[in-house]
Design a protein around this motif. Sequence first.
Motif, PDB file in Angstrom:
ATOM      1  N   LEU A 121       0.924  -1.153   0.056  1.00  0.00           N
ATOM      2  CA  LEU A 121       0.058   0.017  -0.052  1.00  0.00           C
ATOM      3  C   LEU A 121       0.863   1.351  -0.003  1.00  0.00           C
ATOM      4  O   LEU A 121       1.957   1.151   0.496  1.00  0.00           O
ATOM      5  CB  LEU A 121      -0.666   0.086   1.435  1.00  0.00           C
ATOM      6  CG  LEU A 121      -1.384  -1.136   1.614  1.00  0.00           C
ATOM      7  CD1 LEU A 121      -2.271  -1.322   3.043  1.00  0.00           C
ATOM      8  CD2 LEU A 121      -2.729  -1.185   0.553  1.00  0.00           C
ATOM      9  N   ASP A 124      -0.605   6.837   2.782  1.00  0.00           N
ATOM     10  CA  ASP A 124      -1.568   6.957   3.897  1.00  0.00           C
ATOM     11  C   ASP A 124      -2.049   5.823   4.308  1.00  0.00           C
ATOM     12  O   ASP A 124      -2.300   5.766   5.608  1.00  0.00           O
ATOM     13  CB  ASP A 124      -2.891   7.874   3.302  1.00  0.00           C
ATOM     14  CG  ASP A 124      -2.563   9.119   2.401  1.00  0.00           C
ATOM     15  OD1 ASP A 124      -1.335   9.264   1.997  1.00  0.00           O
ATOM     16  OD2 ASP A 124      -3.389   9.844   2.147  1.00  0.00           O
ATOM     17  N   TYR A 125      -2.566   4.760   3.578  1.00  0.00           N
ATOM     18  CA  TYR A 125      -2.704   3.500   3.828  1.00  0.00           C
ATOM     19  C   TYR A 125      -2.169   2.915   4.574  1.00  0.00           C
ATOM     20  O   TYR A 125      -2.250   2.470   5.730  1.00  0.00           O
ATOM     21  CB  TYR A 125      -3.111   2.681   2.648  1.00  0.00           C
ATOM     22  CG  TYR A 125      -4.335   3.074   2.006  1.00  0.00           C
ATOM     23  CD1 TYR A 125      -5.608   2.648   2.397  1.00  0.00           C
ATOM     24  CD2 TYR A 125      -4.577   3.565   0.781  1.00  0.00           C
ATOM     25  CE1 TYR A 125      -6.837   3.140   1.483  1.00  0.00           C
ATOM     26  CE2 TYR A 125      -5.504   4.227  -0.166  1.00  0.00           C
ATOM     27  CZ  TYR A 125      -6.818   3.768   0.388  1.00  0.00           C
ATOM     28  OH  TYR A 125      -7.698   3.945  -0.290  1.00  0.00           O
ATOM     29  N   ILE A 196       8.223   4.255  -8.482  1.00  0.00           N
ATOM     30  CA  ILE A 196       7.866   3.808 -10.043  1.00  0.00           C
ATOM     31  C   ILE A 196       9.258   3.548 -10.822  1.00  0.00           C
ATOM     32  O   ILE A 196       9.536   2.586 -11.244  1.00  0.00           O
ATOM     33  CB  ILE A 196       6.748   4.751 -10.921  1.00  0.00           C
ATOM     34  CG1 ILE A 196       5.607   4.633  -9.900  1.00  0.00           C
ATOM     35  CG2 ILE A 196       6.695   3.997 -12.069  1.00  0.00           C
ATOM     36  CD1 ILE A 196       4.476   5.387 -10.624  1.00  0.00           C
TER      37      ILE A 196
ATOM     38  N   ARG B  33      -7.557  13.842  -2.790  1.00  0.00           N
ATOM     39  CA  ARG B  33      -6.708  12.532  -2.396  1.00  0.00           C
ATOM     40  C   ARG B  33      -5.889  12.419  -1.399  1.00  0.00           C
ATOM     41  O   ARG B  33      -4.511  12.254  -1.476  1.00  0.00           O
ATOM     42  CB  ARG B  33      -5.605  12.685  -3.851  1.00  0.00           C
ATOM     43  CG  ARG B  33      -6.457  12.377  -5.466  1.00  0.00           C
ATOM     44  CD  ARG B  33      -6.982  11.002  -5.483  1.00  0.00           C
ATOM     45  NE  ARG B  33      -7.755  10.826  -6.650  1.00  0.00           N
ATOM     46  CZ  ARG B  33      -8.834  10.977  -6.967  1.00  0.00           C
ATOM     47  NH1 ARG B  33      -9.704  11.412  -5.869  1.00  0.00           N
ATOM     48  NH2 ARG B  33      -9.456  10.755  -8.098  1.00  0.00           N
ATOM     49  N   PRO B 284      -8.457  -3.940  -2.391  1.00  0.00           N
ATOM     50  CA  PRO B 284      -7.954  -2.708  -2.144  1.00  0.00           C
ATOM     51  C   PRO B 284      -8.786  -1.604  -2.564  1.00  0.00           C
ATOM     52  O   PRO B 284      -8.747  -0.571  -1.972  1.00  0.00           O
ATOM     53  CB  PRO B 284      -6.646  -2.844  -2.600  1.00  0.00           C
ATOM     54  CG  PRO B 284      -6.158  -3.952  -3.651  1.00  0.00           C
ATOM     55  CD  PRO B 284      -7.272  -4.764  -3.193  1.00  0.00           C
ATOM     56  N   GLU B 294      -1.719   3.354 -11.321  1.00  0.00           N
ATOM     57  CA  GLU B 294      -0.909   4.487 -11.113  1.00  0.00           C
ATOM     58  C   GLU B 294      -0.326   4.656 -12.357  1.00  0.00           C
ATOM     59  O   GLU B 294       0.776   3.681 -12.728  1.00  0.00           O
ATOM     60  CB  GLU B 294      -0.246   4.403  -9.921  1.00  0.00           C
ATOM     61  CG  GLU B 294       0.404   5.826  -9.810  1.00  0.00           C
ATOM     62  CD  GLU B 294       1.317   5.925  -8.360  1.00  0.00           C
ATOM     63  OE1 GLU B 294       1.827   6.863  -8.270  1.00  0.00           O
ATOM     64  OE2 GLU B 294       1.311   5.071  -7.663  1.00  0.00           O
ATOM     65  N   LYS B 295      -0.468   5.913 -13.040  1.00  0.00           N
ATOM     66  CA  LYS B 295       0.573   6.057 -14.388  1.00  0.00           C
ATOM     67  C   LYS B 295       1.559   7.179 -13.996  1.00  0.00           C
ATOM     68  O   LYS B 295       1.445   7.823 -13.165  1.00  0.00           O
ATOM     69  CB  LYS B 295      -0.437   6.628 -15.354  1.00  0.00           C
ATOM     70  CG  LYS B 295      -1.264   5.650 -16.014  1.00  0.00           C
ATOM     71  CD  LYS B 295      -2.415   5.887 -17.013  1.00  0.00           C
ATOM     72  CE  LYS B 295      -3.655   5.533 -16.722  1.00  0.00           C
ATOM     73  NZ  LYS B 295      -4.662   6.176 -17.193  1.00  0.00           N
ATOM     74  N   VAL B 296       2.602   7.017 -14.691  1.00  0.00           N
ATOM     75  CA  VAL B 296       3.646   7.906 -14.529  1.00  0.00           C
ATOM     76  C   VAL B 296       3.221   9.321 -15.162  1.00  0.00           C
ATOM     77  O   VAL B 296       3.045   9.232 -16.241  1.00  0.00           O
ATOM     78  CB  VAL B 296       4.978   7.701 -15.045  1.00  0.00           C
ATOM     79  CG1 VAL B 296       6.135   8.175 -14.819  1.00  0.00           C
ATOM     80  CG2 VAL B 296       5.315   6.149 -14.604  1.00  0.00           C
TER      81      VAL B 296
END
Lengths: 312, 296
Positions: A121, A124-125, A196, B33, B284, B294-296
């Motif tokens: 995760l 925050d999670y 990433i 968010r 989740p 999630e994309k860059v």
Amino acid sequence: MPRPHLGLLAALAAAYGIFAFSDRIDPYHLDVLVGIGINVILAVSLNLVNGYTGQFSLGHAGFMSVGAYLSAAVTMLLGPRLFGGDSSAWQQNSLFLAALMAGGLGAAVAGLLVGVPSLRLKGDYLALVTLGFGEIIRVIFQNFEPLGGALGLNGIPAYTNIFWVLAFAAFTVFTVACLVHSTYGRGFIATQDDEIAAEAIGLNTTRYKTVAFVVAAFFAGIAGGLYGHFKQTITPGGFDFNRSIEIVVMVILGGMGNTIGVILAAVLLTLLPEVLRPVAEYRMILYSLLLILLMIVRPQGLFNLRFWKTHH
Amino acid sequence: MTEFLQQLVNGVSLGAIFALIALGYTMVYGVLRFINFAHSEVFMVGAFTGYFIGQHVPAHSMSGGLLALAGAMAASAVLGIVIERLAYRPLRGAPTLNVLITAIGVSLLLQNLAQYFWGATPRPYPELFPAANYNLGGIVVSSNQVTVVVVTLALLLALRFIVLRTKIGTAMRALSLNPKAAALVGINIDVVISFTFGLGSALAAAGGVLYALNYPSIDPIMGTLPGLKAFVAAVLGGIGNIPGAALGGLLLGVIETFVNGSEWSTYKDAIAFAVLILILLFRPAGLLGRFTVEKV
């Protein structure tokens, strides 16, 4: 010999030096020094997760409680069986060391159990899962009568002395510094910088996060063991959310991912309530204001002299 | 069977309160968010405001109760907007972690200020609404439970109307879909975010007053556990998803009530976190949420 190893040896020698002269030091000062040492262990180990690896754990006090209870159980249950009524200092110290290791390993296992599911995760999670874990641990200890239940565990032998505390503080700093500055350890910082991108070049970021989490939990367990054998009494409520926050504030104040700064912050935040009574009374108000203002004005921490976010 | 239905009634009334709090988490997450940790303290301040108003209005009266409820909602809405303006707005665009730390700071600050000004001793809560117990074939339903469910339903319908039918609601949805595009078509982001905080905080305050009516004692740390559980409810339903928050709240309330009635009752405060860990492991995105990459 490489520099960190020399530093460790010097620190151990200094710890023994202070221990040898400890009967000439004011007992109150000695107690404060023990408190500082324990907080340094907690803050520096949490910094590996919250600073270097860029995760956010709010359950450090939970791991501390696992270590405190396990090591206390070892010395209280195993000690009398092994050595009978009276034992020599040597026996006591080796039993204590074994108990601390048991506490640290127990906390590390707990860290693994929490870490494996939750480290997939993001920010925050993870913070909330670790917070939740801390609460679950507290509820379990409150309901576990063999270890005192909600009333806590009393009569833990006072095995903690200034040598053990300072030695483990030095060892924690040494381990975290060596780990982060090793070839392998670059992965922690890469995970923190850009998860990433780190994954794209083939780093297993989940694994790095888990390693950081388990190592940090181990040292939190050690700190818990030292704390329990210093205070001689532990209660589940003593390891609550506020205790975790206190450690988080040390890390943030010192500058996430800056070990020297975190040590300074741990020393400062342990001394402050001792020196200034009003500070002790309004500690939590001060801490919360510090958190808000630091994030707005100086997110890199008070003791971080670098102006850019990279670490080296 | 009666036992089961009785527990179900109690669970639904607890779950309705969780749902009200969870909506605030989910709406703020939708537009910004991030998880507003201070939400549980807004809940607490709402309960306290209702307490102070309750001392000046006649007890056991419908109008007095509604007045306390509305006053608490208005005060908390202002508080929510002020928190966003002072603590969160300077950090817009900062890393999530920094915002999260600030939110924890705000939460602790409110909690400790409340302890400083109002003291840590629990206070008994006044009975704002007319009190009675109805016996429906062995199942006892208190009027407070009815109030909770009716007020929650009314607020949910109002919220649904605001989000789906009004201009500002459309702007909220646009912002949660794509903040940049929303700004480009001329939506004033600051206004929408302030509005979202005000709306979410008002719902939390309603939850606070209703919670205090059913568990008639309040103190400055009363918000922590319900707040965390409501957050779990929001995640359970799918964070950012408004019907999901309502569903998650109801489910969690029922689960907790049934655990509380079993031999595991001492673990009731841990069960929400176990639910959180399970849902994050297996789904989740939550029950009603959609999984995004999630994309860059």
